[in-house]
Design a protein around this motif. Sequence first.
Motif, short mmCIF file in Angstrom:
data_model
loop_
_atom_site.label_atom_id
_atom_site.label_comp_id
_atom_site.label_asym_id
_atom_site.label_seq_id
_atom_site.Cartn_x
_atom_site.Cartn_y
_atom_site.Cartn_z
N HIS A 1 -9.88 9.71 5.02
CA HIS A 1 -10.96 8.74 5.26
C HIS A 1 -12.33 9.40 5.34
N HIS B 1 -7.64 1.92 -2.74
CA HIS B 1 -8.35 2.49 -1.60
C HIS B 1 -8.77 3.90 -2.00
N GLU C 1 -12.48 3.41 1.75
CA GLU C 1 -11.87 3.42 3.07
C GLU C 1 -12.39 4.65 3.82
N GLU D 1 0.81 -1.21 0.00
CA GLU D 1 0.00 0.00 0.00
C GLU D 1 0.85 1.27 0.00
N THR E 1 -11.84 -0.39 -2.68
CA THR E 1 -12.24 -0.31 -1.28
C THR E 1 -12.54 1.14 -0.94
N VAL F 1 -5.55 -3.51 -5.80
CA VAL F 1 -6.49 -2.89 -4.87
C VAL F 1 -6.33 -1.37 -4.95
N HIS G 1 -4.40 8.66 0.54
CA HIS G 1 -3.06 8.91 1.08
C HIS G 1 -2.22 9.72 0.10
N ASP H 1 -3.50 3.76 -2.57
CA ASP H 1 -4.40 4.46 -1.66
C ASP H 1 -4.48 5.90 -2.14
N HIS I 1 -10.75 7.35 -0.72
CA HIS I 1 -11.38 8.17 0.32
C HIS I 1 -10.98 9.61 0.10
N CYS J 1 -1.28 -1.67 -3.81
CA CYS J 1 -2.52 -1.10 -3.32
C CYS J 1 -2.36 0.41 -3.39
#
Length: 141
Positions: free
Chosen positions: A93, A83, A122, A34, A120, A81, A60, A57, A85, A55
Motif C-alpha cells: 500500500h 488494485h 490502494e 480479490e 483503484t 477491478v 498483493h 490486486d 499499490h 479483482c
Amino acid sequence: GGVPSDDISRWQAQHRKSVHALLADVAPEKLCVETLDYPFELVADIIDDLGLGVCLDIGHLVLYGYDVDAYLDSYLQNTGVIHLHGITAGRDHSAISYLETDFLEALWKVLQEGYRRILTLEIFGEKSFWRSIETLRGMAR
C-alpha cells in the motif's frame, strides 16, 4: 502466501455457499473476487463455475511473490477491478513508483485496450498517494 485453512475442501465449500447467497442480489460479473495472500487457484473453480469477476490486486501479487504476468494472462479477461499499490521495505500500500517502470508501462497499455475496468490506487498515505498520481500522469503523457 500460505494455505488459508487446514480443511481446504470445507473452506472452498463455504466460499461457494457464501457466493451463492450474494448472487441472490448481485449479478455474478459484478462480484469481483480479490487476489489476497493465498494461491488464487484455490478459488478459480468457484469463479469459473459461477461466472464471477476478478479483482487483481497487483500489490498483493508482488508482495507474496506470485507471477503477475501469469495472473494477468489467466484472469485479465474476467477482471473488473485492479488494485494498484507499491511495495517498499516489505510493506504494501505504498506509492506505485516502487513498482518496476517496465511493468507499470505494460500495465498502462493493458488498461488502454478498451475493456471497462476500475483502477483503484490502494495507497495508505497522502504522500504516497500524490507520488502515485505523479507516476500515473507521467505514464499518461
